[in-house]
Design an enzyme around this catalytic site. Structure first.
Site: not given
Length: 401
Positions: A135, A162, A256, A284, A353, A355, A379, A383
């Protein structure tokens, strides 16, 4: 105002770079992004285009074959790329974190060996801190490197890499107890190792396995993987900076930069969501007029545009602070926190928007709706950012009683 999120005070070179990247995004990324994302296909052709543009060397100094540009230039390019497809920005992000760590902390031999190849995109980087049970508690890592003659033997399991499969150089954080007496603070007995490997999956080097891609809700195309080290032998000269015990600080410096990158990604995705929302609202029609003419939709568009502008301004400020050589953990934390939260909200408003059509895979906003949540945790979670911000604020505003 022709477009949101404009940046004042850029040089002619910066403006030219951004214009080139924007054209590339419009012509080469946006037309194919959703199709590739739905197939979870690595964007090999797009990556080759980025290599031709020189973007893999954007922040690498000119003496090593790079463009020697600033973090601000890089962040603005990331913003443009994420506007096209966030996964592509992830491919270059980890590469740049590793290149930045080498530039700032590597030995001269390490810089001379890796940076020219990284500038060309011939060597592509990934970095690894997290573990399956870790974590946000980086100090609790269990992966370990033990000295054995002129080598280190590495064992452990890492998570959430990644570019784990496509990379050829991985910066990995491990414990190294030698030279650090018992009772040493955990963060002072960590070391970053530079691991060269073959691209692909399975056993990519003796003692090193990349099991395969992790199946994700969004952020597809880019490969996210585990990394398993089982008796992996690394030469001692592949300790970043040549000395053990500095890995935590090196990684945090890189993070950073990564947080500014995630903020830039949030800005780019939010920008695209606004573009999709404001365009659809004018096409729309309900109750005899375009829904953009309804006050409720105008209020949404106003809120969305304001959030795009605010997030962009904070991201630019954090990048400029880092470029100045000043400490920027407060600004980077604020920018990452605000941009990721605002991105989620702007994407959701654009989704509303649209829908019912927003729920259809035929519409681009569906892809953005699945991509935005990754920014909330990448990153460092919200919290963690608030902990960093709170501690720094108490340093600056210490009560004098």
């Amino acid at each position: 105002m022709s477009r949101l999120a404009q940046t004042h005070g850029l040089t002619d070179i910066q403006q030219e770079i951004l214009s080139t990247v924007r054209d590339f995004v419009d012509k080469e990324i946006l037309p194919v992004a959703t199709e590739l994302e739905h197939r979870d296909e690595y964007p090999a052709q797009i990556v080759e285009g980025l290599k031709e543009l020189g973007l893999f060397g954007l922040m690498i100094p000119e003496e090593y074959g790079g463009l020697g540009e600033s973090l601000l230039t890089y962040a603005l390019c990331v913003e443009e790329i994420a506007r096209g497809w966030m996964s592509v920005s992830g491919i270059i992000n980890t590469h740049f974190i590793v290149a930045y760590m080498l530039k700032q902390h590597g030995t001269q031999e390490q810089k001379d060996y890796f940076l020219p190849k990284m500038a060309l995109g011939e060597v592509r980087g990934a970095f690894s801190m997290s573990e399956p049970a870790l974590g946000s508690d980086v100090s609790a890592i269990t992966s370990k490197g033990v000295k054995d003659g002129d080598e280190y033997v590495l064992n452990g399991q890492k998570m959430w890499l990644t570019n784990g499969g496509s990379s050829t150089l991985v910066a990995v954080l491990c414990r190294t107890d030698e030279g650090h007496p018992e009772g040493t603070a955990p963060h002072k007995s960590m070391t970053t190792f530079l691991i060269e490997k073959e691209p692909g999956f399975g056993e990519v080097k003796p003692g090193l396995t990349i099991p395969g891609k992790i199946d994700k809700m969004g952020y597809k195309g880019v490969d996210t993987t585990e990394l398993i080290m089982d008796g992996l032998r690394i030469p001692a000269d592949r300790v970043l900076g040549g000395r053990t015990g500095r890995g935590f600080y090196q990684m945090m410096d890189g993070v950073e930069v990564g947080r500014v990158n995630v903020a830039a990604r949030g800005c780019g995705v939010a920008q695209r969501a606004f573009e999709l929302g404001v365009s659809y609202a004018q096409q729309r029609h309900t109750f005899g007029k375009a829904i953009a003419q309804h006050q409720a939709i105008q209020f949404k568009l106003a809120e969305m545009a304001t959030k795009v502008e605010a997030a962009h301004a904070m991201m630019v400020n954090a990048a400029r602070k880092k470029d100045s050589g000043e400490r920027n953990d407060l600004e980077a934390g604020m920018a990452k926190y605000l941009a990721s939260e605002y991105c989620k909200e702007v994407v959701e408003d654009a989704f509303r928007i649209h829908g019912g059509y927003g729920f259809s895979k035929e519409y681009e906003i569906e892809r953005l709706y699945r991509e935005a949540p990754m920014l909330l945790i990448g990153e460092g979670t919200a919290e963690i950012q608030k902990m960093i911000i709170g501690r720094r604020l108490l340093e600056e505003y210490r009560f004098q009683g």
